[in-house]
Design a protein around this motif. Sequence first.
Motif, PDB file in Angstrom:
ATOM      1  N   ASP A 131       0.825  -1.205   0.000  1.00  0.00           N
ATOM      2  CA  ASP A 131       0.000   0.000   0.000  1.00  0.00           C
ATOM      3  C   ASP A 131       0.862   1.259   0.000  1.00  0.00           C
ATOM      4  O   ASP A 131       0.512   2.267  -0.621  1.00  0.00           O
ATOM      5  N   TYR A 132       1.996   1.219   0.691  1.00  0.00           N
ATOM      6  CA  TYR A 132       2.913   2.361   0.715  1.00  0.00           C
ATOM      7  C   TYR A 132       3.388   2.687  -0.688  1.00  0.00           C
ATOM      8  O   TYR A 132       3.357   3.843  -1.119  1.00  0.00           O
ATOM      9  N   PHE A 133       3.809   1.675  -1.421  1.00  0.00           N
ATOM     10  CA  PHE A 133       4.313   1.923  -2.775  1.00  0.00           C
ATOM     11  C   PHE A 133       3.190   2.380  -3.709  1.00  0.00           C
ATOM     12  O   PHE A 133       3.393   3.256  -4.560  1.00  0.00           O
ATOM     13  N   THR A 134       2.007   1.804  -3.564  1.00  0.00           N
ATOM     14  CA  THR A 134       0.865   2.226  -4.373  1.00  0.00           C
ATOM     15  C   THR A 134       0.523   3.684  -4.078  1.00  0.00           C
ATOM     16  O   THR A 134       0.316   4.485  -4.998  1.00  0.00           O
ATOM     17  N   LEU A 135       0.493   4.017  -2.793  1.00  0.00           N
ATOM     18  CA  LEU A 135       0.192   5.390  -2.403  1.00  0.00           C
ATOM     19  C   LEU A 135       1.265   6.349  -2.910  1.00  0.00           C
ATOM     20  O   LEU A 135       0.953   7.427  -3.433  1.00  0.00           O
ATOM     21  N   ARG A 136       2.508   5.965  -2.796  1.00  0.00           N
ATOM     22  CA  ARG A 136       3.592   6.826  -3.253  1.00  0.00           C
ATOM     23  C   ARG A 136       3.501   7.054  -4.771  1.00  0.00           C
ATOM     24  O   ARG A 136       3.688   8.164  -5.266  1.00  0.00           O
ATOM     25  N   GLU A 137       3.187   5.991  -5.504  1.00  0.00           N
ATOM     26  CA  GLU A 137       3.044   6.101  -6.960  1.00  0.00           C
ATOM     27  C   GLU A 137       1.881   7.022  -7.329  1.00  0.00           C
ATOM     28  O   GLU A 137       1.992   7.864  -8.215  1.00  0.00           O
ATOM     29  N   ARG A 138       0.769   6.877  -6.618  1.00  0.00           N
ATOM     30  CA  ARG A 138      -0.393   7.721  -6.905  1.00  0.00           C
ATOM     31  C   ARG A 138      -0.124   9.179  -6.548  1.00  0.00           C
ATOM     32  O   ARG A 138      -0.566  10.085  -7.259  1.00  0.00           O
ATOM     33  N   ILE A 139       0.599   9.404  -5.474  1.00  0.00           N
ATOM     34  CA  ILE A 139       0.956  10.775  -5.105  1.00  0.00           C
ATOM     35  C   ILE A 139       1.822  11.392  -6.187  1.00  0.00           C
ATOM     36  O   ILE A 139       1.614  12.542  -6.590  1.00  0.00           O
TER      37      ILE A 139
END
Length: 166
Positions: A131-139
């Motif tokens: 989820d951290y990487f997904t969130l970082r990518e979306r940001i």
Amino acid sequence: MPPLLRNWRTVLAFLLVVLLAGLLLAVGRYRDNAVHFRDQRDTQKAVADSLQVTINDMQRRQQSVAAIDARYTKDLADAQKTISDLRRDVDSGAKRLRVSAKCDRPVSGKSSTTRVDDDGSPRLTDAAQRDYFTLRERIETVTKQLTGLQDYVRQVCLTPALSKGK
């Protein structure tokens, strides 16, 4: 001799006047047509010039938009590559993803046995890490899109030279 032939000068003068009047009428008509066609030409030229200015303005805007899009698409691709590289490094163990956290239970020095939950430093669960990487990518995606849109508004929509066609 017939009277018409006796006054041949009068007849000739009359015919010349009629011929001259006819020529003047024809010349006037052709002149009026020429003026009318010149006015139509000038009107059509003004319309064509206006359309050309609009086309040139649209081409400049398209080039500006393409440059903005290319720049921010490249920035987004670079950011996604960096995130993918970081994810790969964390998955392979080359880098660690650390969390600044405190343990709820203080570990006392009296107990020498280690428990399963005394694993060392706190870390994210596998799901939280994904989820951290997904969130970082979306940001990164939203940031690049927003920055590109702001740049588009500044360079294309608010630029007076482009909107006036200069």
